[in-house]
Structure formats: structure tokens, C-alpha cells
Design a protein around this motif. Structure first.
Motif, PDB file in Angstrom:
ATOM      1  N   LEU A   1       0.865  -1.170   0.000  1.00 60.86           N
ATOM      2  CA  LEU A   1       0.000   0.000   0.000  1.00 60.86           C
ATOM      3  C   LEU A   1       0.906   1.226   0.000  1.00 60.86           C
ATOM      4  N   SER A   2       0.703   2.136  -0.946  1.00 64.47           N
ATOM      5  CA  SER A   2       1.459   3.380  -0.981  1.00 64.47           C
ATOM      6  C   SER A   2       0.613   4.501  -0.395  1.00 64.47           C
ATOM      7  N   TRP A   3       1.270   5.475   0.256  1.00 58.86           N
ATOM      8  CA  TRP A   3       0.526   6.571   0.884  1.00 58.86           C
ATOM      9  C   TRP A   3       1.255   7.895   0.701  1.00 58.86           C
ATOM     10  N   LYS A   4       0.490   8.975   0.803  1.00 61.54           N
ATOM     11  CA  LYS A   4       1.060  10.322   0.766  1.00 61.54           C
ATOM     12  C   LYS A   4       0.201  11.244   1.612  1.00 61.54           C
ATOM     13  N   GLY A   5       0.832  11.950   2.533  1.00 62.05           N
ATOM     14  CA  GLY A   5       0.136  12.918   3.374  1.00 62.05           C
ATOM     15  C   GLY A   5       0.688  14.314   3.119  1.00 62.05           C
ATOM     16  N   THR A   6      -0.168  15.328   3.224  1.00 59.68           N
ATOM     17  CA  THR A   6       0.269  16.689   2.936  1.00 59.68           C
ATOM     18  C   THR A   6      -0.099  17.640   4.068  1.00 59.68           C
ATOM     19  N   LYS A   7       0.602  18.774   4.085  1.00 51.23           N
ATOM     20  CA  LYS A   7       0.346  19.852   5.040  1.00 51.23           C
ATOM     21  C   LYS A   7       0.794  21.141   4.365  1.00 51.23           C
ATOM     22  N   PRO A   8       0.450  22.289   4.911  1.00 49.27           N
ATOM     23  CA  PRO A   8       0.897  23.536   4.293  1.00 49.27           C
ATOM     24  C   PRO A   8       2.417  23.562   4.133  1.00 49.27           C
ATOM     25  N   GLY A   9       2.862  23.674   2.905  1.00 49.23           N
ATOM     26  CA  GLY A   9       4.294  23.781   2.654  1.00 49.23           C
ATOM     27  C   GLY A   9       5.051  22.482   2.578  1.00 49.23           C
ATOM     28  N   GLY A  10       4.384  21.352   2.595  1.00 46.48           N
ATOM     29  CA  GLY A  10       5.144  20.108   2.537  1.00 46.48           C
ATOM     30  C   GLY A  10       4.291  18.872   2.380  1.00 46.48           C
TER      31      GLY A  10
ATOM     32  N   LYS B   1      -8.529  19.587  11.057  1.00 43.29           N
ATOM     33  CA  LYS B   1      -9.476  20.695  11.179  1.00 43.29           C
ATOM     34  C   LYS B   1     -10.869  20.214  11.565  1.00 43.29           C
ATOM     35  N   ARG B   2     -11.137  18.946  11.364  1.00 41.01           N
ATOM     36  CA  ARG B   2     -12.434  18.395  11.737  1.00 41.01           C
ATOM     37  C   ARG B   2     -12.578  18.316  13.257  1.00 41.01           C
ATOM     38  N   PHE B   3     -11.460  18.246  13.963  1.00 41.06           N
ATOM     39  CA  PHE B   3     -11.503  18.048  15.410  1.00 41.06           C
ATOM     40  C   PHE B   3     -10.949  19.222  16.213  1.00 41.06           C
ATOM     41  N   PHE B   4     -10.118  20.057  15.579  1.00 47.69           N
ATOM     42  CA  PHE B   4      -9.460  21.123  16.322  1.00 47.69           C
ATOM     43  C   PHE B   4      -9.644  22.471  15.631  1.00 47.69           C
ATOM     44  N   ASP B   5      -9.879  23.498  16.442  1.00 45.49           N
ATOM     45  CA  ASP B   5      -9.995  24.866  15.937  1.00 45.49           C
ATOM     46  C   ASP B   5      -8.680  25.608  16.159  1.00 45.49           C
ATOM     47  N   ASN B   6      -8.547  26.741  15.493  1.00 48.05           N
ATOM     48  CA  ASN B   6      -7.409  27.649  15.694  1.00 48.05           C
ATOM     49  C   ASN B   6      -6.054  27.005  15.413  1.00 48.05           C
ATOM     50  N   LEU B   7      -6.029  26.081  14.453  1.00 51.62           N
ATOM     51  CA  LEU B   7      -4.752  25.478  14.080  1.00 51.62           C
ATOM     52  C   LEU B   7      -3.932  26.389  13.166  1.00 51.62           C
ATOM     53  N   LYS B   8      -4.616  27.347  12.538  1.00 52.02           N
ATOM     54  CA  LYS B   8      -3.991  28.253  11.561  1.00 52.02           C
ATOM     55  C   LYS B   8      -3.281  27.430  10.490  1.00 52.02           C
ATOM     56  N   ASP B   9      -1.971  27.647  10.296  1.00 54.72           N
ATOM     57  CA  ASP B   9      -1.268  26.883   9.256  1.00 54.72           C
ATOM     58  C   ASP B   9      -0.533  25.677   9.836  1.00 54.72           C
TER      59      ASP B   9
END
Length: 211
Positions: free
Chosen positions: A50-59, A186-194
Motif C-alpha cells: 500500500l502506498s501513501w502520501k500525506g500533505t500539510k501547508p508547505g510540505g 481541522k475536523r476536530f481542532f480549531d485555531n490550528l492556523k497553518d
């Protein structure tokens, strides 16, 4: 000067269009009840993953996870059943060059924040039905991650090479929040910003039977 301006406009247009692209999330439905199939364990585990890829702002990070005791049953050229058991203790990262930082990422993915591998050592995909659509297969199955099971449908192909059946899915996106994977979601936490991590995770299967 005119050529420079045209080039800048063209580059800006590409950047804007890329930012506007959105990943398509797979629709999740309630688990499909099926009779437990007899495990055949006919999958070549050394050639399947199984191949996977996760992303976030800037990476982004990507890697693989190995399979264990899995089956893919093909009758008269068509898939009749299949169960892909994913060994969560085998998570690998492929993009980080530093072994130290790569190991830290894998440890983080394995702990309670993410997949809680000690408590949930396996995930699995159990095929429940297969339809042919426009020359490809629409493979519906129950995907279990942690303590959540949902029915999803993924696009895939089935081929045969020297007596070996090869199942390959296209890349599909699941929403990890649907499966109770909460860390920086973001589904579980607020104010995470970036500081958030994208809920959508890219995945794909390649499964080969034994010769």
C-alpha cells in the motif's frame, strides 16, 4: 519587456490554477455486511504493498506499508473476492533523506496521535463487489482503519503477467477524520492556523498473487 510580462502572467496563471485544484475525497458509506471468506493467503507479500502520501501547508511526505496474510481470488478472469491485510507496524517513509528524521516521522505516525499501531496493528480492505465501468474496475470494499470500518469504491485494473494476477488501484483519497485519525485535523481542532495536517490522505494498492 513585453515577453517578460507575458511569461509572468503565464506563470501566475499556472500557480493560481494549481492552488485551485482540489483533491476528490472518496465517498464513504456504511460497512457492507458479507460472509467471512476462507482466507487463501495467495498474495506475494514481497511484491505487494500500500502506498501513501500525506500533505500539510508547505510540505508532504510519502511512503509504503507492507501487506500480510492476504488473498486475491480470480475466477474466469474476474475478481470474486479479496482481502488485503495491511501490517501497520511496517510503515515506511520514502522521501526523508535523514534516517533519524525518517524514523521520527514513522514513530509519530505509529503512536496514539495517528494510527495507534500498538492497539490497532492491522488495517484491511475487504472486497465486497466489483463492476466494470469504461474499461476499468470499480472495486467496492470495506476499509478498516483503527476501530472504524467504512465502505468505499476505488478505481482499479486487473491484469495477468506470466500466470500472476496483478491488481493495481489508481490513487484514491480517503479522509482520515472519517476513520478517527485526529492529529491536527481541522475536523476536530480549531485555531490550528497553518499548523494543520490535511485530512485527505492519498493511497494506492498494488497486489500480486504468487506464481
Amino acid at each position: 519587456m513585453k515577453k517578460v510580462l507575458i511569461a509572468i502572467v503565464a506563470i501566475s496563471t499556472v500557480i493560481i490554477s494549481c492552488k485551485g485544484e482540489k483533491k476528490e475525497k472518496l465517498e464513504v458509506k456504511e460497512e457492507v455486511k458479507v460472509e467471512k471468506a476462507v482466507a487463501q493467503n495467495n498474495v506475494d507479500l514481497s511484491a505487494s504493498l500500500l502506498s501513501w502520501k500525506g500533505t500539510k501547508p508547505g510540505g508532504a511526505h510519502n511512503g509504503t506499508v507492507a501487506l500480510k496474510e492476504s488473498s486475491l481470488v480470480v475466477e474466469n478472469g474476474k475478481i470474486s473476492s479479496g482481502e488485503f491485510l495491511v501490517d501497520m507496524s511496517s510503515i515506511k517513509n520514502l522521501d526523508i533523506k535523514s534516517p533519524e528524521y525518517g524514523a521520527k516521522l514513522v514513530a509519530h505516525l505509529s503512536n496514539e496521535d495517528f494510527f495507534d499501531v500498538t492497539k490497532y496493528p492491522t488495517s484491511k480492505f475487504v472486497i465486497t463487489s466489483v463492476e466494470e465501468k469504461e474499461g476499468k474496475l470499480a472495486v467496492t470494499g470495506n476499509l478498516t482503519i483503527k476501530d472504524v470500518t467504512k465502505s468505499i469504491t476505488i478505481p482499479a485494473t486487473l491484469s495477468q503477467e506470466n500466470g500472476v494476477h496483478v491488481f493495481k488501484s489508481e490513487t484514491f483519497n480517503i479522509d482520515r477524520a472519517d476513520f478517527n485519525v485526529k492529529h491536527k485535523s481541522k475536523r476536530f481542532f480549531d485555531n490550528l492556523k497553518d499548523k494543520f495536517i490535511d485530512d485527505l490522505v492519498e493511497m494506492s494498492f498494488e497486489v500480486r498473487t504468487k506464481a
